[in-house]
Write a protein that holds these residues in place. Structure first.
Motif, mmCIF file in Angstrom:
data_model
loop_
_atom_site.group_PDB
_atom_site.id
_atom_site.type_symbol
_atom_site.label_atom_id
_atom_site.label_comp_id
_atom_site.label_asym_id
_atom_site.label_seq_id
_atom_site.Cartn_x
_atom_site.Cartn_y
_atom_site.Cartn_z
ATOM 1 N N GLU A 244 0.952 -1.150 -0.152
ATOM 2 C CA GLU A 244 0.056 -0.044 0.134
ATOM 3 C C GLU A 244 0.862 1.296 -0.002
ATOM 4 O O GLU A 244 0.599 2.195 -0.584
ATOM 5 C CB GLU A 244 -1.005 0.108 1.166
ATOM 6 N N LEU A 245 1.931 1.301 0.915
ATOM 7 C CA LEU A 245 2.826 2.278 0.961
ATOM 8 C C LEU A 245 3.643 2.597 -0.323
ATOM 9 O O LEU A 245 3.722 3.796 -1.020
ATOM 10 C CB LEU A 245 3.854 2.275 2.221
ATOM 11 N N SER A 246 3.959 1.589 -0.897
ATOM 12 C CA SER A 246 4.653 1.554 -2.312
ATOM 13 C C SER A 246 3.908 2.128 -3.184
ATOM 14 O O SER A 246 4.279 2.901 -4.182
ATOM 15 C CB SER A 246 5.105 0.077 -2.766
ATOM 16 N N SER A 287 -0.250 10.164 4.051
ATOM 17 C CA SER A 287 -0.087 8.944 3.336
ATOM 18 C C SER A 287 1.127 8.258 3.179
ATOM 19 O O SER A 287 1.468 6.986 3.078
ATOM 20 C CB SER A 287 -0.827 8.843 1.715
ATOM 21 N N LEU A 288 2.250 9.254 2.964
ATOM 22 C CA LEU A 288 3.756 8.683 2.992
ATOM 23 C C LEU A 288 3.841 8.073 4.266
ATOM 24 O O LEU A 288 5.027 7.255 4.522
ATOM 25 C CB LEU A 288 4.449 9.912 2.556
ATOM 26 N N HIS A 318 -7.774 6.255 6.846
ATOM 27 C CA HIS A 318 -7.390 6.752 5.470
ATOM 28 C C HIS A 318 -7.935 8.298 5.225
ATOM 29 O O HIS A 318 -8.530 8.862 6.205
ATOM 30 C CB HIS A 318 -8.444 5.637 4.746
ATOM 31 N N ILE A 319 -7.623 8.649 4.037
ATOM 32 C CA ILE A 319 -7.975 9.986 3.780
ATOM 33 C C ILE A 319 -8.689 10.028 2.503
ATOM 34 O O ILE A 319 -8.286 9.473 1.396
ATOM 35 C CB ILE A 319 -6.783 11.034 3.824
ATOM 36 N N TYR A 330 -6.890 7.465 -0.085
ATOM 37 C CA TYR A 330 -5.527 7.246 0.177
ATOM 38 C C TYR A 330 -5.497 6.338 1.402
ATOM 39 O O TYR A 330 -6.091 6.931 2.471
ATOM 40 C CB TYR A 330 -4.533 8.190 0.001
ATOM 41 N N PRO A 331 -4.599 5.586 1.818
ATOM 42 C CA PRO A 331 -4.355 4.955 3.030
ATOM 43 C C PRO A 331 -3.558 5.708 3.979
ATOM 44 O O PRO A 331 -2.801 6.584 3.559
ATOM 45 C CB PRO A 331 -3.470 3.553 2.954
ATOM 46 N N ALA A 332 -3.823 5.866 5.184
ATOM 47 C CA ALA A 332 -3.077 7.179 5.932
ATOM 48 C C ALA A 332 -3.314 6.752 7.553
ATOM 49 O O ALA A 332 -3.757 7.431 8.486
ATOM 50 C CB ALA A 332 -3.765 8.487 5.916
#
Ligand SMILES: [Zn+2]
Length: 495
Positions: A244-246, A287-288, A318-319, A330-332
């Motif tokens: 997910e991060l990648s 998200s990063l 998430h956002i 995006y995941p957060a």
């Protein structure tokens, strides 16, 4: 054959909907048009595709060429459609067999000389293509990164001619994709901290229970170093978290990150920089920091409206960003470590130091933080400045660090076995179930809460932290000592 279809995908945030690139050659005045909501970068692909085909010694069809990108309502941007457009024209004009492009997806920007160039966001496209069980042909420089997607079948090429060569060869040679190896970050690279035993204890609790942490202390107390030592204490990331991060990093053209990320945005960062934004709603720092640590130093210096935007990711992990083109999600899910000085000069309430700020200035400075944000931070700790003698003492050894990680790992296993989540994620109802106390301890705690005038939320935060303290000691019920320690970490800034 004067009609051909080649598959590709658009990129809308992390979503990669399928796009059919159709080419049709008809009689009439020679012309070349692209339809189907293309943005300027896609309309320009006409020139790139024409030059690339001619430079690769293919014949440019002297007919009326219409290329359609369907479905038409999807917005399409970037150079990734160059390769599928070129292949569709080659198939439609009979220079390439239609069988070669079946059940495959193509991505890549073409140079005028036919070279295949890298494009952003292809990792999400490969993930979607793999789910649909199709092989993907993409630029060579991006192929190795695709190993992050389990089960992906990827073939790489450096130019248009080698793509055609690959397709004409009997069997498409796909790059064998290995499962990613576990990251090794946590066993190296642990910052060594001298002194600050209370803060280190807080980090231990934060790492064990997944709690957010606020450090209040004078300049030079080692807040940044302390925050940076949290990621190695966290559990090893799951491959799904790393993927997910990648995906997020790939959208921004960044290389994949190994291990837990640590992000420390500057205090003058904008809303778009922190949570994501812009016309195409690119991901931001939250998200990063997904799966790792978001460190906000000088918390009161951040724009309050910007900080308030953290509430959604802190609550939900998430956002969502709403734009005219659609909603980008995006995941957060990150652990927040915030740091601040106690006052603008930094020395209010610090032993042997003189603060130059007036009381109303100090309260205004501390009042810049919004209650709802502070409310979501379970652990608050005050730091002292370290005496020079302390800094010269011998540092924490590697074996100490290993022992600490072992204790934290055990505490986390204890929590997963009991409630399938970390203590920071417990709901109010769950919390009361997992915090048994002896009757005498319960009475003592109730009196203490009344005496300190703890709000309902304050009591829940104290219980959550006390649960993590007890888990570090492998104790099934909460003791007076655990509760007392947790009360010590309650907010000094909130009533
Ligand atoms: Zn001051």
């Amino acid at each position: 054959m004067s009609h051909a279809i080649v598959l590709s995908r658009a990129g809308i945030g992390l979503k990669a909907p399928l796009v059919k690139v159709e080419a049709h050659l008809s009689n009439g005045l020679p012309a070349f048009s692209v339809v189907g909501l293309p943005e300027s970068s896609v309309r320009e692909s006409r020139e790139r595709v024409r030059s690339a085909l001619i430079c690769s010694h293919f014949k440019w069809p002297d007919r009326r060429i219409t290329v359609s990108l369907a479905p038409a309502e999807l917005p399409k941007s970037g150079g990734r459609f160059d390769l599928p457009i070129a292949l569709a024209i080659l198939v439609a004009s009979g220079q390439l067999s239609a069988d070669t492009v079946v059940n495959r997806e193509f991505f890549g920007e073409l140079g005028l000389d036919g070279a295949l160039r890298h494009c952003r966001g292809l990792l999400s496209a490969v993930r979607a293509a793999t789910l649909d069980q199709r092989a993907v042909i993409l630029p060579a420089e991006q192929a190795t990164k695709m190993a992050l997607v389990p089960g992906s079948r990827v073939a790489a090429a450096s130019d248009l001619l080698s793509v055609c060569g690959l397709l004409k060869s009997e069997k498409l040679v796909t790059i064998a994709v290995k499962a990613s190896t576990p990251s090794t970050q946590r066993h190296t690279d642990t910052p060594k901290i001298t002194g600050q035993d209370v803060a280190k204890r807080c980090l231990e609790i934060a790492a064990a229970g997944g709690h957010h942490l606020l450090m209040i202390g004078p300049p030079g107390a080692g807040k940044t170093l302390l925050a940076a030592s949290l990621p190695p204490l966290m559990e090893d990331p799951q491959p799904s978290d790393e993927l997910e991060l990648s995906l997020v990093r790939d959208l921004l053209g960044l290389e994949p990150n190994r291990g837990r990320p640590f992000r420390a945005p500057h205090h003058n960062t904008t809303a778009a920089g922190l949570i994501g934004g812009g016309v195409n709603a690119t991901p931001g720092e939250v998200s990063l920091a997904h799966g790792g640590v978001l460190f906000l130093d000088e918390l009161p210096e951040f724009n309050r409206a910007v900080l308030d935007l953290l509430r959604q990711p802190l609550e939900s992990g998430h956002i969502s960003l709403n734009r005219a083109k659609g909603t980008y999600c995006y995941p957060a899910r990150f652990q927040l470590i915030a740091a601040m000085n106690p006052c603008p000069c930094g020395f209010a309430g610090i032993q042997n130091e003189r603060c130059r700020c007036k009381p109303d200035v100090v309260s205004r400075y501390q009042g810049r933080l919004s209650g709802p944000l502070l409310d979501r931070i379970d652990l608050h700790v005050s730091l002292e400045r370290q005496p020079a003698a302390m800094l010269l003492q011998s540092q924490e050894t590697d074996s100490d660090a290993q022992g600490l990680r072992g204790t934290i790992d055990k505490a986390r296993q204890y929590q997963y076995a009991r409630q399938h989540c970390l203590n920071a994620a417990l709901t109010h109802t769950q919390l009361l179930q997992v915090c048994p106390m002896e009757t005498a301890v319960r009475h003592w705690f109730e009196e203490a809460c009344d005496h300190l005038r703890l709000s309902g939320r304050g009591i829940h935060k104290t219980l959550r932290v006390a649960r993590s303290v007890a888990d570090l000691a492998q104790a099934p019920s909460l003791s007076e000592v655990a509760l007392l320690e947790a009360i010590g970490y309650r907010s000094k800034l909130l009533p």
